[in-house]
Design a protein around this motif. Structure first.
Motif, short mmCIF file in Angstrom:
data_model
loop_
_atom_site.label_atom_id
_atom_site.label_comp_id
_atom_site.label_asym_id
_atom_site.label_seq_id
_atom_site.Cartn_x
_atom_site.Cartn_y
_atom_site.Cartn_z
N LEU A 229 0.83 -1.21 0.00
CA LEU A 229 0.00 0.00 0.00
C LEU A 229 0.86 1.26 0.00
O LEU A 229 0.56 2.23 -0.72
CB LEU A 229 -0.92 -0.02 1.23
CG LEU A 229 -1.75 1.24 1.50
CD1 LEU A 229 -2.66 1.56 0.32
CD2 LEU A 229 -2.57 1.07 2.78
N ALA A 230 1.93 1.25 0.79
CA ALA A 230 2.81 2.42 0.84
C ALA A 230 3.48 2.66 -0.52
O ALA A 230 3.58 3.80 -0.98
CB ALA A 230 3.87 2.22 1.92
N ILE A 231 3.92 1.58 -1.16
CA ILE A 231 4.60 1.72 -2.44
C ILE A 231 3.63 2.19 -3.52
O ILE A 231 3.94 3.09 -4.33
CB ILE A 231 5.26 0.38 -2.83
CG1 ILE A 231 6.35 0.02 -1.82
CG2 ILE A 231 5.84 0.44 -4.24
CD1 ILE A 231 6.93 -1.37 -1.99
N LYS A 232 2.43 1.61 -3.55
CA LYS A 232 1.44 2.00 -4.56
C LYS A 232 0.97 3.45 -4.36
O LYS A 232 0.80 4.20 -5.32
CB LYS A 232 0.25 1.05 -4.52
CG LYS A 232 0.58 -0.36 -4.98
CD LYS A 232 -0.61 -1.29 -4.77
CE LYS A 232 -0.26 -2.74 -5.13
NZ LYS A 232 -1.39 -3.66 -4.84
N ALA A 233 0.76 3.84 -3.10
CA ALA A 233 0.35 5.22 -2.83
C ALA A 233 1.45 6.20 -3.21
O ALA A 233 1.19 7.28 -3.76
CB ALA A 233 0.00 5.37 -1.35
N PHE A 234 2.70 5.80 -2.94
CA PHE A 234 3.83 6.65 -3.34
C PHE A 234 3.88 6.77 -4.86
O PHE A 234 4.15 7.85 -5.39
CB PHE A 234 5.13 6.07 -2.79
CG PHE A 234 6.35 6.87 -3.17
CD1 PHE A 234 6.67 8.03 -2.48
CD2 PHE A 234 7.17 6.47 -4.21
CE1 PHE A 234 7.79 8.79 -2.82
CE2 PHE A 234 8.29 7.21 -4.56
CZ PHE A 234 8.60 8.36 -3.86
N GLY A 235 3.63 5.66 -5.56
CA GLY A 235 3.62 5.70 -7.02
C GLY A 235 2.55 6.63 -7.55
O GLY A 235 2.78 7.38 -8.51
N LEU A 236 1.36 6.61 -6.95
CA LEU A 236 0.29 7.51 -7.37
C LEU A 236 0.66 8.96 -7.09
O LEU A 236 0.43 9.85 -7.92
CB LEU A 236 -1.01 7.15 -6.65
CG LEU A 236 -2.25 7.96 -7.00
CD1 LEU A 236 -2.55 7.88 -8.51
CD2 LEU A 236 -3.45 7.50 -6.19
N LEU A 237 1.25 9.21 -5.92
CA LEU A 237 1.70 10.55 -5.59
C LEU A 237 2.75 11.04 -6.59
O LEU A 237 2.72 12.20 -7.03
CB LEU A 237 2.28 10.57 -4.18
CG LEU A 237 2.87 11.91 -3.71
CD1 LEU A 237 1.78 12.97 -3.60
CD2 LEU A 237 3.60 11.74 -2.37
N LYS A 238 3.63 10.15 -6.97
CA LYS A 238 4.67 10.50 -7.93
C LYS A 238 4.06 10.91 -9.27
O LYS A 238 4.54 11.85 -9.92
CB LYS A 238 5.60 9.29 -8.12
CG LYS A 238 6.81 9.53 -9.01
CD LYS A 238 7.82 10.43 -8.36
CE LYS A 238 9.08 10.56 -9.22
NZ LYS A 238 9.96 11.64 -8.75
N SER A 239 2.98 10.24 -9.65
CA SER A 239 2.31 10.61 -10.92
C SER A 239 1.65 11.98 -10.81
O SER A 239 1.53 12.70 -11.80
CB SER A 239 1.26 9.55 -11.27
OG SER A 239 0.18 9.56 -10.36
N PHE A 240 1.24 12.37 -9.59
CA PHE A 240 0.66 13.70 -9.38
C PHE A 240 1.71 14.80 -9.46
O PHE A 240 1.49 15.86 -10.03
CB PHE A 240 -0.02 13.79 -8.00
CG PHE A 240 -1.24 12.95 -7.84
CD1 PHE A 240 -2.02 12.57 -8.92
CD2 PHE A 240 -1.62 12.53 -6.56
CE1 PHE A 240 -3.15 11.78 -8.75
CE2 PHE A 240 -2.76 11.75 -6.39
CZ PHE A 240 -3.52 11.37 -7.48
N LEU A 241 2.89 14.51 -8.87
CA LEU A 241 3.89 15.55 -8.66
C LEU A 241 4.96 15.61 -9.74
O LEU A 241 5.78 16.54 -9.75
CB LEU A 241 4.56 15.35 -7.29
CG LEU A 241 3.64 15.42 -6.07
CD1 LEU A 241 4.43 15.20 -4.78
CD2 LEU A 241 2.91 16.75 -6.01
N GLY A 242 4.99 14.64 -10.62
CA GLY A 242 5.94 14.67 -11.73
C GLY A 242 7.38 14.60 -11.28
O GLY A 242 7.83 13.61 -10.70
N ASP A 243 8.14 15.67 -11.50
CA ASP A 243 9.58 15.68 -11.24
C ASP A 243 9.94 16.07 -9.80
O ASP A 243 11.11 16.34 -9.52
CB ASP A 243 10.28 16.63 -12.21
CG ASP A 243 10.18 16.14 -13.65
OD1 ASP A 243 10.10 14.91 -13.84
OD2 ASP A 243 10.18 16.98 -14.56
#
Length: 403
Positions: A229-243
Motif C-alpha cells: 500500500l505504501a509503495i502504490k500510494a507513493f507511485g500515485l503521488l509520484k504521478s501527481f507531482l511529476g519531477d
C-alpha cells in the motif's frame, strides 16, 4: 527487590521483543533483578540491551527444531517454549518471585507447577486469529493448538494486553476466560531517541540524490503488514507531482530464516520495479537502532499501513521524533494517532493515502505542527516512566496478594 524471569520464544528484533526488553529494563530500573529465558537469541540480530549484558539472557531449547520442512512453526514454537519453561522451573536455580511470559501461553501450566509464583501473561494478540485456517488440513492442525491457547492463557495469574482494541478482541475470542485483561500500553525509552544522529540521510541510505520530501515506512517484511500500500500510494503521488524530488524509504525487520520475509522482500522489490519507482524507493533490512533513529529524525512523514494492528509502536516512535503519521483507521493507531492533529487515519486505499501524502507535501507548515503535537502526545501518554510505574505496581500487587 524481586527476582523476575521473562520467557520469550525468539528474542530477535520486533515490536513484541522491544516490549519484553523494555519491560525488563523498567523493572530493573525499579530495583528488581531480571533475567530473560528464550529458545533463540542471535547477537547479530537483537536489541543491544540483550547483547551488551544489561539484561542477562539464557538460551534453552535452541537444539529443538524451529519448523519441520518449513511447516508446523506454531507447534514447534509451543514445544520450544515448553522446554524453556521446563528448564527454568526444574533445571535452573533462578527461583523467581514472578514470571512474565508473552506470545506463547503453552509455558504457563509448567510455570504454575511452582504454585506460589504468580505468572503475568502479556497477550499481544490471540495467536489463533493470526494463523491461517483456510484449508481443512490447516483447520485440523490448528484446532488443538487453538484450544490449548485459550485454556493455557486462562491459567495465568493476570493477563495484560497492549491496547483497548486488543482487550476487546481478547474477550470476544476467549469466551471461557471471564477476567477482562488489563491494558498496559507499550512505551518509548526517550533516551534512545534523544541521542545525536551524526549521519546525513543520504549517507544512511547510500544515495547522492537530492531529496526534498521523504516518506518512511517501518515494519517487518510480512504480507499482513500491507507494505505494498505504501509503495502504490507513493507511485500515485509520484504521478501527481511529476519531477518533484520525493523519496520513499522502506525499512523492515528481516530474518533470513523466515521464508515469508525473504519472499515478501522480493515481491515488494518487483512491485517497485513494475511501477518504475526504482530510483525513488530505498529498501533497508533490519537496520541498527542508530540508523532507524537517524531515519526517524530526518524523514518528513511516516506511512503506517497494517490493518487492525494490535498496537503498533512505530507511530509512537515517529511522533516522538516529530513526524506526522498517516495510518490505517483501525486497531492500535486509533488509540495513538489523533486524526487531523498528529497525522491522518485513512481507509486502507491507495487513493486515500496518496491524497494525505500530497496534502502534507504541499503544506509543510501543517506537517511541522502535527509533528510537534505528536511529540507532546507521546510524552504525556506513553512515557517510559509511566510504563515503568504501572508495571511495577502490577508486580507489587501480585506479590503482595501472595504474602
Amino acid at each position: 527487590m524481586l527476582k523476575i524471569v521473562f520467557l520469550h520464544p525468539d528474542l530477535g528484533i520486533g515490536g513484541a521483543e522491544r516490549l519484553v526488553v523494555d519491560a525488563a529494563l523498567a523493572l530493573q530500573l525499579k530495583g528488581h533483578q531480571v533475567h530473560i529465558v528464550t529458545s533463540y537469541h542471535d547477537p547479530a540480530h537483537c536489541f543491544p540491551e540483550t547483547r551488551d549484558g544489561t539484561i542477562p539472557v539464557t538460551i534453552s531449547g535452541n537444539w529443538l527444531p524451529r519448523s519441520i520442512f518449513g511447516r508446523f512453526l506454531a507447534l514447534c514454537a509451543y514445544i520450544r517454549m515448553l522446554w524453556a519453561s521446563f528448564y527454568t522451573v526444574f533445571l535452573s536455580d533462578m527461583q523467581p518471585q514472578v514470571y512474565f511470559c508473552d506470545q506463547v501461553s503453552m509455558c504457563i501450566p509448567v510455570l504454575r507447577l511452582s504454585t506460589s509464583v504468580p505468572v503475568i501473561y502479556y497477550c499481544h494478540f490471540p495467536d489463533l486469529l493470526l494463523a491461517s485456517h483456510k484449508t481443512w488440513i490447516k483447520k485440523l492442525y490448528r484446532a488443538p493448538l487453538d484450544w490449548i491457547e485459550e485454556k493455557t492463557t486462562g491459567l495465568a495469574t493476570t493477563t495484560v494486553v497492549n491496547s483497548h482494541f486488543t482487550a476487546g478482541v481478547f474477550c470476544d475470542t476467549f469466551k471461557s476466560i471471564r477476567r477482562r485483561p488489563k491494558v498496559l500500553y507499550p512505551s518509548l525509552n526517550f533516551r534512545s531517541f534523544d541521542r545525536e544522529c551524526g549521519n546525513s540521510l543520504s549517507s544512511v541510505i547510500g544515495t547522492k540524490q537530492v531529496m526534498d520530501f521523504v516518506f518512511l515506512s517501518i515494519n517487518r517484511y510480512e504480507r499482513k503488514k500491507n507494505l505494498g500500500l505504501a509503495i502504490k500510494a507513493f507511485g500515485l503521488l509520484k504521478s501527481f507531482l511529476g519531477d518533484a524530488k520525493i523519496h520513499l524509504i522502506m525499512v523492515g525487520g528481516y530474518d533470513y530464516r523466515l521464508v515469508e520475509n525473504v519472499e515478501h522482500y522480493d515481491e515488494l522489490q518487483k512491485l517497485t520495479s513494475s511501477l518504475q519507482l526504482g530510483d525513488c524507493v530505498t529498501f533497508l533490512r533490519s537496520p541498527s537502532d542508530e540508523t532507524k533513529t537517524c531515519l526517524l529524525k530526518n524523514c518528513h512523514t511516516l506511512l503506517y499501513t497494517p490493518d487492525k494492528e494490535h498496537f503498533g509502536i512505530v507511530p509512537l516512535e515517529a511522533m516522538y521524533c516529530q513526524l506526522p503519521v498517516i495510518a490505517v483507521n483501525s486497531g492500535g493507531p486509533l488509540e495513538t494517532v489523533e486524526d487531523h492533529r498528529t497525522g491522518y487515519l485513512c481507509n486502507p486505499t491507495v487513493e486515500d493515502f496518496a491524497e494525505k501524502m500530497k496534502y502534507l507535501y504541499d503544506n509543510r507548515n501543517i506537517a511541522t505542527k502535527m509533528g510537534e503535537r505528536g511529540r507532546q502526545r507521546v510524552i504525556e501518554h506513553f512515557s517510559f516512566n509511566s510504563f515503568s510505574q504501572q508495571l511495577n505496581e502490577l508486580v507489587g500487587e501480585l506479590t503482595a496478594s501472595r504474602t
